[in-house]
Write a protein that holds these residues in place. Structure first.
Motif, mmCIF file in Angstrom:
data_model
loop_
_atom_site.group_PDB
_atom_site.id
_atom_site.type_symbol
_atom_site.label_atom_id
_atom_site.label_comp_id
_atom_site.label_asym_id
_atom_site.label_seq_id
_atom_site.Cartn_x
_atom_site.Cartn_y
_atom_site.Cartn_z
ATOM 1 N N ILE A 87 -44.557 -40.817 -14.853
ATOM 2 C CA ILE A 87 -45.645 -40.851 -13.967
ATOM 3 C C ILE A 87 -46.332 -39.651 -13.942
ATOM 4 N N LYS A 88 -45.476 -38.594 -13.805
ATOM 5 C CA LYS A 88 -46.353 -37.224 -13.783
ATOM 6 C C LYS A 88 -46.300 -36.580 -15.046
ATOM 7 N N ASP A 89 -45.434 -36.692 -16.109
ATOM 8 C CA ASP A 89 -45.672 -35.941 -17.287
ATOM 9 C C ASP A 89 -46.729 -36.404 -18.018
ATOM 10 N N PRO A 90 -47.111 -35.730 -19.091
ATOM 11 C CA PRO A 90 -48.026 -36.434 -19.823
ATOM 12 C C PRO A 90 -47.246 -37.206 -20.925
ATOM 13 N N PRO A 91 -47.967 -38.350 -21.399
ATOM 14 C CA PRO A 91 -47.335 -39.620 -22.232
ATOM 15 C C PRO A 91 -47.323 -38.922 -23.711
ATOM 16 N N PHE A 92 -46.451 -39.689 -24.299
ATOM 17 C CA PHE A 92 -46.622 -39.431 -25.891
ATOM 18 C C PHE A 92 -47.722 -40.195 -26.282
ATOM 19 N N THR A 93 -48.202 -39.997 -27.525
ATOM 20 C CA THR A 93 -49.503 -40.457 -27.993
ATOM 21 C C THR A 93 -49.314 -41.232 -29.503
ATOM 22 N N ARG A 94 -50.034 -41.924 -29.805
ATOM 23 C CA ARG A 94 -49.892 -42.798 -31.072
ATOM 24 C C ARG A 94 -48.574 -43.435 -31.457
ATOM 25 N N LEU A 95 -47.968 -43.962 -30.341
ATOM 26 C CA LEU A 95 -46.993 -44.986 -30.384
ATOM 27 C C LEU A 95 -47.220 -46.407 -31.197
ATOM 28 N N ASP A 96 -46.425 -46.783 -31.958
ATOM 29 C CA ASP A 96 -46.646 -47.954 -32.459
ATOM 30 C C ASP A 96 -45.915 -49.122 -31.403
ATOM 31 N N LEU A 97 -45.050 -48.587 -30.852
ATOM 32 C CA LEU A 97 -44.349 -49.691 -30.058
ATOM 33 C C LEU A 97 -43.872 -48.895 -28.664
ATOM 34 N N LEU A 98 -43.964 -49.219 -27.696
ATOM 35 C CA LEU A 98 -43.377 -48.608 -26.377
ATOM 36 C C LEU A 98 -42.802 -49.623 -25.437
ATOM 37 N N SER A 99 -41.383 -49.304 -25.370
ATOM 38 C CA SER A 99 -40.516 -50.170 -24.821
ATOM 39 C C SER A 99 -40.093 -49.618 -23.390
ATOM 40 N N CYS A 100 -40.760 -50.401 -22.473
ATOM 41 C CA CYS A 100 -40.373 -50.008 -21.146
ATOM 42 C C CYS A 100 -40.018 -50.903 -20.166
ATOM 43 N N GLY A 158 -58.893 -39.878 -17.511
ATOM 44 C CA GLY A 158 -59.608 -38.716 -17.159
ATOM 45 C C GLY A 158 -58.758 -37.789 -16.319
ATOM 46 N N THR A 159 -57.741 -38.337 -15.534
ATOM 47 C CA THR A 159 -56.957 -37.382 -14.565
ATOM 48 C C THR A 159 -55.782 -36.787 -15.313
ATOM 49 N N LEU A 160 -55.754 -37.119 -16.734
ATOM 50 C CA LEU A 160 -54.606 -36.603 -17.414
ATOM 51 C C LEU A 160 -54.642 -35.436 -17.679
ATOM 52 N N GLY A 161 -55.735 -34.832 -17.698
ATOM 53 C CA GLY A 161 -56.120 -33.380 -17.886
ATOM 54 C C GLY A 161 -55.657 -32.868 -19.390
ATOM 55 N N LEU A 162 -55.561 -33.780 -20.135
ATOM 56 C CA LEU A 162 -55.194 -33.269 -21.434
ATOM 57 C C LEU A 162 -56.593 -33.013 -22.350
ATOM 58 N N ILE A 205 -45.858 -28.388 -24.880
ATOM 59 C CA ILE A 205 -46.160 -28.491 -23.220
ATOM 60 C C ILE A 205 -45.055 -28.469 -22.482
ATOM 61 N N THR A 206 -45.086 -27.353 -21.609
ATOM 62 C CA THR A 206 -43.766 -27.306 -20.816
ATOM 63 C C THR A 206 -44.283 -27.155 -19.130
ATOM 64 N N ASN A 207 -43.483 -27.331 -18.586
ATOM 65 C CA ASN A 207 -43.542 -27.128 -17.071
ATOM 66 C C ASN A 207 -43.606 -25.526 -16.830
ATOM 67 N N GLU A 208 -43.567 -25.223 -15.608
ATOM 68 C CA GLU A 208 -43.637 -23.547 -15.327
ATOM 69 C C GLU A 208 -42.244 -23.085 -15.488
ATOM 70 N N GLU A 209 -41.378 -23.929 -15.489
ATOM 71 C CA GLU A 209 -39.863 -23.510 -15.836
ATOM 72 C C GLU A 209 -39.795 -23.263 -17.414
ATOM 73 N N ASP A 236 -52.122 -29.866 -14.132
ATOM 74 C CA ASP A 236 -51.602 -31.022 -14.219
ATOM 75 C C ASP A 236 -52.430 -31.525 -12.808
ATOM 76 N N PRO A 237 -53.325 -32.525 -13.133
ATOM 77 C CA PRO A 237 -54.167 -32.907 -11.995
ATOM 78 C C PRO A 237 -53.314 -34.051 -11.068
#
Lengths: 682, 126
Positions: free
Chosen positions: A78-91, A158-162, A203-207, A283-284
């Protein structure tokens, strides 16, 4: 496993990369371990168990070939940026726990993460909800969906801030259309550019915990050793950690980007200078900032590093060498100051290294520093090394050493002499031995000169002596000749008619005197004939003497004489005495031993014979004078007679020859004289 | 005449014989003749002391006549007459060290010898 099995039969072969994420770090850690409980054997076929697992005590460990296909990461979908250009996303079985609102938030993100024609795989109890514009069902039962091409971004995009979203235009279209070609081109271009030109970044968080990785970061990051961590600082390669930690800290604190320039980093198998930029990005979705960390290599310094290591090693070796060489090494500047000294130098002087370095030579060697400096100046001016300087050195304890020194100029790149390397060896022992040797050799030379002089003097003296001796020999020869001539003249004098009474007695006396004088004259003749002036060869002398006596007696031809004195040599005094004795006895024999009417052959069975022998028997000379004649009259005691002849014989034999006398008168007369102490006389 | 004893030290047999006959005819008693210094010193220790000693300077043996005379002088006060064939300065100088009664040079006149011997013996008596 299924992917692997499919990939193997696919033509052309396909490369598969699986990302597996969870919000829970513990779950990820378990997954990374790749160990499954033993009861999976119920659901997993024997063939797959054999092929893809290793049986262990507690269960099955997935083999490396499968494990390496999967990258595990902690991710909050939910919070973290997603992976991109995936061929298959299993969730699957995730969204069922979410409120519909959150579900609606997720589906567009999934769409964003997937490639065009990508597939979304949900669980049977889940669905895409209202986002039919984004996905088309492929299999309704198994909930496979295919992405729909759309110009529009999902409303949440647009809110992803990427940063890259800016290139995507168009918005909110409901057109269920195929992705337009130009958009495809833009995506393609973006992908190519990203792949080719965008620097590897994280990309990392502040830690500093890694959220997303772009590109090959292998040169900068590696799995954190000894711990399971996705923190970028832990994963940073050697050389980068401190700087990176600082940069992240500062970027977070100051909310501005921070760059690190030219950090030497031990990359995979090499050494590189690396630039790193840490840029905070908003991170918006949350109040928190994210960080993008960009890496780039600015120079490969692998070779330089290796060279440095070699240089360092050489330098260490050189230091070891200089510290251990058993010679003094000094490094001086051009003003007679000692910059460096090696332990051998310090030890010889008897001071610690610290007490020497930085000191002026004048302080350390008040007596000798000026001399040293003269040599220094010579080397500085000429720029040419000076070798083999033999000089003195006084130690701290006041001992004086002899050293052999070499001075080598050290120059800068312009050729100016900046210092002198002084290399000294203690040669005190050798020098002292050498001095001693020189001293000895001088003594020997002096002695030799004296000896030569003495030798020359001796040779000169010897020549003089030889000359003198030759002269003396000539004189001696001359003297013996004169004496012999004088005696011969005396014998002739006796022969004159008026020299004695013309009576039988007178004539007999004359003959005796002549014979005695002849025996003496013959001695001198023998001496100069034989070329010897003090020793008389008795064989030669007696042979001549007996011959002459015999010839002075008429009718003596019937009497044989026999002389044997082979090898007997007597001094002048004893030869003369022996000659007189023999003369008396042989004369007596000729006169009395063989009277007319005495028949030798009848009486003795042999010819009348007078025998004289002189021989050496057991170190004693034995003189025998014998005849085989009538023998001595019974009334005569030959040792006490008053007749001059025998008196002479007795006296001379005992007094001068110191001889024992034996007389035999059986078959003729025999006198035997044994001469004692043959070497007692001069 | 007086039966004085004269010791002759002479290594030449003929001369020793000559001296012996000459002095015996003159009425002296002859001791020796000895032919070496060693022999003289031994006989002086053992037999009757002579009244006069005639010493030939050129003796054979370890001691020459002068050395023999010096030894005699050290131990006995018997007058000495040297007989010598050599008359070099050196010989005369060495003879003077011994302070002999006199010396006769060989070959000698029998008359001179007898005179010197007689004088030496008379001086001793006086």
């Amino acid at each position: 496993m299924i992917f692997r099995e499919c990939a193997e039969v696919a033509r052309p072969p396909i490369k598969i990369q699986i990302y597996s994420t969870d919000i829970d770090e513990d779950a990820i850690a378990v997954s990374r371990g790749g160990i499954f409980p033993a009861n999976i054997a119920i659901d997993v076929s024997q063939e797959r168990l054999r092929r893809f697992f290793i049986k262990e005590e507690t269960g099955y460990r997935i083999k490396k070939e499968i494990r390496e296909m999967v990258v595990f990461a902690v991710q909050d979908v939910i919070k973290d940026p997603p992976f991109t250009r995936l061929d298959l996303l299993s969730c699957r079985n995730l969204m069922i726990y979410f409120e519909p609102e959150l579900q609606n938030h997720l589906i567009p993100i999934f769409h964003y993460a997937l490639n065009p024609d990508g597939i979304l795989f949900l669980s049977p109890s889940e669905s895409i909800g209202r986002f039919t514009n984004l996905f088309t069902p492929i299999d309704r039962k198994w909930k496979f969906f295919s992405t729909r091409q759309s110009l529009s971004l999902p409303q949440t995009a647009g809110t992803l801030g990427l940063p890259l979203t800016a290139t995507l235009t168009g918005h909110g279209t409901t057109e269920p259309a195929i992705k337009p070609p130009e958009t495809n081109f833009v995506e393609l271009t973006r992908g190519i550019l990203l792949q080719s030109y965008a620097p590897p970044s994280v990309i990392t968080n502040e830690e500093g915990n890694t959220l997303y990785v772009h590109g090959d970061t292998g040169n900068y990051l590696r799995p954190a050793p000894g711990q399971v961590s996705l923190n970028i600082v832990d994963m940073a390669r050697e050389g980068l950690q401190l700087e990176l930690r600082k940069a992240i800290h500062n970027a977070v604190q100051q909310k501005t980007h921070k760059s690190i320039r030219g950090v030497p980093v031990k990359t995979n198998g090499g050494m590189h200078l690396v630039d790193v930029t840490v840029r905070p990005i908003a991170d918006p979705r949350t109040a928190k900032d994210l960080l993008i960390v960009l890496f780039s290599i600015i120079r490969d310094i692998t070779r330089r590093k290796q060279t440095e290591e070699v240089i360092n090693r050489l330098s260490d070796e050189r230091k070891t060498l200089i510290d251990n060489v058993p010679a003094m090494i000094w490094y001086k500047d051009t003003r007679n100051n000692i910059i460096r000294v090696n332990p051998a130098g310090a030890h010889t002087i008897g001071l610690p290294v610290e007490a020497i370095e930085g000191k002026s030579a004048s302080d350390l060697f008040p007596d000798d520093a000026d001399n040293y400096y003269q040599d220094d100046l010579e080397v500085i001016r000429s720029g040419v090394p000076k070798f083999g300087i033999i000089e003195q050195m006084r130690t701290a304890s006041g001992r004086t050493l002899w050293v052999r020194t070499e001075k080598i100029p050290l120059t800068d790149e312009r050729g100016t002499v900046t210092g002198i390397l002084v290399f000294s060896v203690d040669i005190t022992d050798i020098k002292l031995a050498d001095d001693e040797l020189i001293n000895r050799s001088e003594q020997i030379r002096a002695t030799n000169i004296e000896l030569t002089a003495s030798g020359q003097e001796l040779r000169k003296k010897e020549r003089e002596l030889l000359d003198a001796l030759a002269e003396k020999e000539v004189l001696l020869s001359e003297i013996h000749h004169r004496v012999k001539n004088n005696l011969t003249a005396f014998i002739s004098l006796l022969s004159l008619d008026a020299s004695c009474e013309d009576t039988e007695g007178g004539r007999a006396l004359r003959k005796d005197l002549q014979n005695r004088a002849r025996s003496m004259a013959l001695i001198h003749e023998t001496l100069y004939r034989t070329g010897k002036f003090s020793n008389v060869d008795m064989e030669i002398y007696l042979t001549t003497l007996i011959g002459q006596i015999a010839s002075s007696y008429e009718g003596s031809t019937a009497i044989r004489t026999n002389v044997n004195a082979q090898g007997v040599v007597l001094d002048l005094a004893r030869a003369t005495t022996a000659g007189l004795i023999i003369n008396e006895l042989v004369t007596n024999s000729f006169t009395y031993a063989f009277p007319p009417g005495f028949d030798c052959l009848a009486a003795r069975g042999e010819t009348c014979t007078i025998r004289v022998s002189f021989a050496r028997v057991d170190g004693t000379y034995v003189l025998t004078v014998a005849d085989n004649g009538l023998g001595l009259p019974a009334e005569i005691d030959p040792l006490a007679t008053k007749s001059l002849g025998l008196k002479l014989v007795n006296f001379l034999a005992s007094h001068q020859l110191r001889a024992e006398i034996e007389v035999w008168s059986e078959k003729g007369t025999e006198f035997i004289f044994r001469l004692n102490n043959i070497n007692d006389n001069k | 005449m007086t039966g004085k004893i004269i010791l002759i030290v002479e290594d030449d047999g003929l001369i020793a014989l000559h001296l012996t006959e000459l002095l015996e005819k003159a009425g002296y008693q002859i001791s020796g003749p000895a032919y070496s210094g060693e022999m003289v010193l031994r006989s002086l220790e053992e037999s009757t002391k002579p009244d006069l000693i005639l010493v030939d300077i050129g003796l054979a043996g370890l001691l020459d006549g002068i050395e023999t005379a010096l030894e005699i002088r050290k131990r006995f006060s018997i007058p000495l007459i040297f007989l010598t064939a050599y008359t070099s300065e050196r010989t005369l100088e060495r003879m003077r060290e011994v302070a002999p009664f006199g010396y006769i040079i060989k070959p000698f006149q029998e008359r001179d010898l007898l005179a010197l011997v007689g004088e030496a013996l008379e001086r001793q008596v006086a």
